[in-house]
Scaffold this motif. Sequence first.
Motif, PDB file in Angstrom:
ATOM      1  N   LEU A  21      13.205 -29.436-100.195  1.00 43.87           N
ATOM      2  CA  LEU A  21      13.653 -28.544 -99.136  1.00 43.87           C
ATOM      3  C   LEU A  21      15.011 -28.975 -98.589  1.00 43.87           C
ATOM      4  O   LEU A  21      15.219 -29.048 -97.390  1.00 43.87           O
ATOM      5  CB  LEU A  21      12.621 -28.495 -98.018  1.00 43.87           C
ATOM      6  CG  LEU A  21      11.255 -27.943 -98.426  1.00 43.87           C
ATOM      7  CD1 LEU A  21      10.248 -28.138 -97.328  1.00 43.87           C
ATOM      8  CD2 LEU A  21      11.376 -26.483 -98.783  1.00 43.87           C
ATOM      9  N   ALA A  22      15.946 -29.297 -99.463  1.00 48.85           N
ATOM     10  CA  ALA A  22      17.338 -29.624 -99.105  1.00 48.85           C
ATOM     11  C   ALA A  22      17.433 -30.749 -98.086  1.00 48.85           C
ATOM     12  O   ALA A  22      18.001 -30.591 -97.010  1.00 48.85           O
ATOM     13  CB  ALA A  22      18.066 -28.374 -98.623  1.00 48.85           C
ATOM     14  N   GLY A  23      16.856 -31.892 -98.434  1.00 46.64           N
ATOM     15  CA  GLY A  23      16.989 -33.068 -97.588  1.00 46.64           C
ATOM     16  C   GLY A  23      16.085 -33.116 -96.384  1.00 46.64           C
ATOM     17  O   GLY A  23      16.266 -33.952 -95.502  1.00 46.64           O
ATOM     18  N   HIS A  30       5.191 -33.340 -93.953  1.00 50.46           N
ATOM     19  CA  HIS A  30       4.283 -32.555 -93.115  1.00 50.46           C
ATOM     20  C   HIS A  30       3.457 -31.600 -93.975  1.00 50.46           C
ATOM     21  O   HIS A  30       2.242 -31.460 -93.777  1.00 50.46           O
ATOM     22  CB  HIS A  30       5.069 -31.784 -92.057  1.00 50.46           C
ATOM     23  CG  HIS A  30       4.211 -31.006 -91.115  1.00 50.46           C
ATOM     24  ND1 HIS A  30       3.322 -31.603 -90.253  1.00 50.46           N
ATOM     25  CD2 HIS A  30       4.090 -29.667 -90.910  1.00 50.46           C
ATOM     26  CE1 HIS A  30       2.694 -30.661 -89.548  1.00 50.46           C
ATOM     27  NE2 HIS A  30       3.143 -29.476 -89.940  1.00 50.46           N
ATOM     28  N   LEU A  31       4.111 -30.943 -94.941  1.00 53.31           N
ATOM     29  CA  LEU A  31       3.377 -30.061 -95.860  1.00 53.31           C
ATOM     30  C   LEU A  31       2.341 -30.846 -96.650  1.00 53.31           C
ATOM     31  O   LEU A  31       1.218 -30.377 -96.861  1.00 53.31           O
ATOM     32  CB  LEU A  31       4.350 -29.356 -96.808  1.00 53.31           C
ATOM     33  CG  LEU A  31       5.183 -28.228 -96.214  1.00 53.31           C
ATOM     34  CD1 LEU A  31       6.198 -27.738 -97.228  1.00 53.31           C
ATOM     35  CD2 LEU A  31       4.307 -27.090 -95.756  1.00 53.31           C
ATOM     36  N   ALA A  32       2.700 -32.038 -97.096  1.00 56.39           N
ATOM     37  CA  ALA A  32       1.752 -32.871 -97.843  1.00 56.39           C
ATOM     38  C   ALA A  32       0.558 -33.243 -96.967  1.00 56.39           C
ATOM     39  O   ALA A  32      -0.584 -33.241 -97.431  1.00 56.39           O
ATOM     40  CB  ALA A  32       2.447 -34.119 -98.363  1.00 56.39           C
ATOM     41  N   ASN A  33       0.802 -33.534 -95.701  1.00 61.17           N
ATOM     42  CA  ASN A  33      -0.291 -33.850 -94.783  1.00 61.17           C
ATOM     43  C   ASN A  33      -1.217 -32.667 -94.554  1.00 61.17           C
ATOM     44  O   ASN A  33      -2.400 -32.840 -94.291  1.00 61.17           O
ATOM     45  CB  ASN A  33       0.257 -34.338 -93.444  1.00 61.17           C
ATOM     46  CG  ASN A  33       0.862 -35.710 -93.527  1.00 61.17           C
ATOM     47  OD1 ASN A  33       0.549 -36.492 -94.408  1.00 61.17           O
ATOM     48  ND2 ASN A  33       1.769 -36.009 -92.600  1.00 61.17           N
ATOM     49  N   LEU A  34      -0.668 -31.447 -94.653  1.00 57.21           N
ATOM     50  CA  LEU A  34      -1.485 -30.244 -94.506  1.00 57.21           C
ATOM     51  C   LEU A  34      -2.241 -29.887 -95.779  1.00 57.21           C
ATOM     52  O   LEU A  34      -3.074 -28.992 -95.771  1.00 57.21           O
ATOM     53  CB  LEU A  34      -0.596 -29.059 -94.101  1.00 57.21           C
ATOM     54  CG  LEU A  34      -0.031 -29.103 -92.689  1.00 57.21           C
ATOM     55  CD1 LEU A  34       0.964 -27.976 -92.486  1.00 57.21           C
ATOM     56  CD2 LEU A  34      -1.142 -29.015 -91.655  1.00 57.21           C
ATOM     57  N   GLY A  35      -1.922 -30.563 -96.892  1.00 58.70           N
ATOM     58  CA  GLY A  35      -2.631 -30.307 -98.148  1.00 58.70           C
ATOM     59  C   GLY A  35      -1.812 -29.620 -99.204  1.00 58.70           C
ATOM     60  O   GLY A  35      -2.326 -29.305-100.277  1.00 58.70           O
ATOM     61  N   ILE A  56      -6.035 -23.152 -97.485  1.00 54.41           N
ATOM     62  CA  ILE A  56      -5.905 -24.364 -98.287  1.00 54.41           C
ATOM     63  C   ILE A  56      -6.800 -25.437 -97.680  1.00 54.41           C
ATOM     64  O   ILE A  56      -6.804 -25.631 -96.462  1.00 54.41           O
ATOM     65  CB  ILE A  56      -4.425 -24.819 -98.367  1.00 54.41           C
ATOM     66  CG1 ILE A  56      -4.267 -25.973 -99.323  1.00 54.41           C
ATOM     67  CG2 ILE A  56      -3.855 -25.133 -97.023  1.00 54.41           C
ATOM     68  CD1 ILE A  56      -2.846 -26.252 -99.741  1.00 54.41           C
ATOM     69  N   LYS A  57      -7.624 -26.048 -98.498  1.00 58.10           N
ATOM     70  CA  LYS A  57      -8.539 -27.104 -98.066  1.00 58.10           C
ATOM     71  C   LYS A  57      -9.375 -26.697 -96.859  1.00 58.10           C
ATOM     72  O   LYS A  57      -9.432 -27.387 -95.854  1.00 58.10           O
ATOM     73  CB  LYS A  57      -7.765 -28.385 -97.788  1.00 58.10           C
ATOM     74  CG  LYS A  57      -7.107 -28.931 -99.022  1.00 58.10           C
ATOM     75  CD  LYS A  57      -6.729 -30.356 -98.856  1.00 58.10           C
ATOM     76  CE  LYS A  57      -6.191 -30.829-100.192  1.00 58.10           C
ATOM     77  NZ  LYS A  57      -6.222 -32.232-100.342  1.00 58.10           N
ATOM     78  N   ASP A  58     -10.010 -25.548 -96.934  1.00 54.13           N
ATOM     79  CA  ASP A  58     -10.903 -25.028 -95.888  1.00 54.13           C
ATOM     80  C   ASP A  58     -10.216 -24.838 -94.539  1.00 54.13           C
ATOM     81  O   ASP A  58     -10.845 -24.926 -93.497  1.00 54.13           O
ATOM     82  CB  ASP A  58     -12.123 -25.934 -95.719  1.00 54.13           C
ATOM     83  CG  ASP A  58     -12.984 -25.970 -96.967  1.00 54.13           C
ATOM     84  OD1 ASP A  58     -13.039 -24.940 -97.666  1.00 54.13           O
ATOM     85  OD2 ASP A  58     -13.583 -27.022 -97.247  1.00 54.13           O
ATOM     86  N   ALA A  59      -8.910 -24.582 -94.551  1.00 54.22           N
ATOM     87  CA  ALA A  59      -8.165 -24.305 -93.324  1.00 54.22           C
ATOM     88  C   ALA A  59      -7.216 -23.149 -93.588  1.00 54.22           C
ATOM     89  O   ALA A  59      -6.851 -22.879 -94.731  1.00 54.22           O
ATOM     90  CB  ALA A  59      -7.390 -25.535 -92.883  1.00 54.22           C
ATOM     91  N   ARG A  60      -6.823 -22.472 -92.539  1.00 51.13           N
ATOM     92  CA  ARG A  60      -5.820 -21.415 -92.654  1.00 51.13           C
ATOM     93  C   ARG A  60      -4.543 -21.909 -91.995  1.00 51.13           C
ATOM     94  O   ARG A  60      -4.575 -22.403 -90.873  1.00 51.13           O
ATOM     95  CB  ARG A  60      -6.300 -20.133 -91.992  1.00 51.13           C
ATOM     96  CG  ARG A  60      -7.400 -19.497 -92.800  1.00 51.13           C
ATOM     97  CD  ARG A  60      -7.747 -18.153 -92.255  1.00 51.13           C
ATOM     98  NE  ARG A  60      -8.787 -17.574 -93.111  1.00 51.13           N
ATOM     99  CZ  ARG A  60      -9.129 -16.320 -93.080  1.00 51.13           C
ATOM    100  NH1 ARG A  60      -8.552 -15.495 -92.236  1.00 51.13           N
ATOM    101  NH2 ARG A  60     -10.067 -15.872 -93.877  1.00 51.13           N
ATOM    102  N   VAL A  61      -3.443 -21.741 -92.729  1.00 53.54           N
ATOM    103  CA  VAL A  61      -2.151 -22.244 -92.271  1.00 53.54           C
ATOM    104  C   VAL A  61      -1.133 -21.121 -92.382  1.00 53.54           C
ATOM    105  O   VAL A  61      -1.084 -20.421 -93.393  1.00 53.54           O
ATOM    106  CB  VAL A  61      -1.698 -23.452 -93.126  1.00 53.54           C
ATOM    107  CG1 VAL A  61      -0.357 -23.978 -92.650  1.00 53.54           C
ATOM    108  CG2 VAL A  61      -2.749 -24.558 -93.116  1.00 53.54           C
ATOM    109  N   ALA A  62      -0.306 -20.946 -91.355  1.00 53.66           N
ATOM    110  CA  ALA A  62       0.778 -19.966 -91.393  1.00 53.66           C
ATOM    111  C   ALA A  62       2.050 -20.677 -91.840  1.00 53.66           C
ATOM    112  O   ALA A  62       2.371 -21.757 -91.329  1.00 53.66           O
ATOM    113  CB  ALA A  62       0.982 -19.354 -90.016  1.00 53.66           C
ATOM    114  N   ILE A  63       2.750 -20.093 -92.815  1.00 51.42           N
ATOM    115  CA  ILE A  63       4.017 -20.664 -93.264  1.00 51.42           C
ATOM    116  C   ILE A  63       5.057 -19.561 -93.351  1.00 51.42           C
ATOM    117  O   ILE A  63       4.742 -18.410 -93.627  1.00 51.42           O
ATOM    118  CB  ILE A  63       3.889 -21.393 -94.628  1.00 51.42           C
ATOM    119  CG1 ILE A  63       3.354 -20.464 -95.705  1.00 51.42           C
ATOM    120  CG2 ILE A  63       3.029 -22.626 -94.513  1.00 51.42           C
ATOM    121  CD1 ILE A  63       3.358 -21.082 -97.082  1.00 51.42           C
TER     122      ILE A  63
END
Length: 76
Positions: A21-23, A30-35, A56-63
């Motif tokens: 993500l450009a540095g 943070h994305l890795a921690n979210l799965g 992702i991983k039994d959770a819903r995440v907004a991106i």
Amino acid sequence: MLSLIMAPLNKNYKIARVKSLAGKDITESHLANLGFVKGAIIRVVNENDGNLIVSIKDARVAIGKDIAKKIFVEEM
């Protein structure tokens, strides 16, 4: 392999890679921690103007669409 932003709704995909993500190491960790890691199963639940809600991983995440363009998935 396609970008997550192009993935159809309610279909399972496997994350193939998360493009740099450009540095912005903080964002990537943070994305890795979210799965959002290679091999994780992901499903697009809803889309609104390019912004996504994913399951992702039994959770819903907004991106945002800028981050969704950097996540590449492949069919299972």
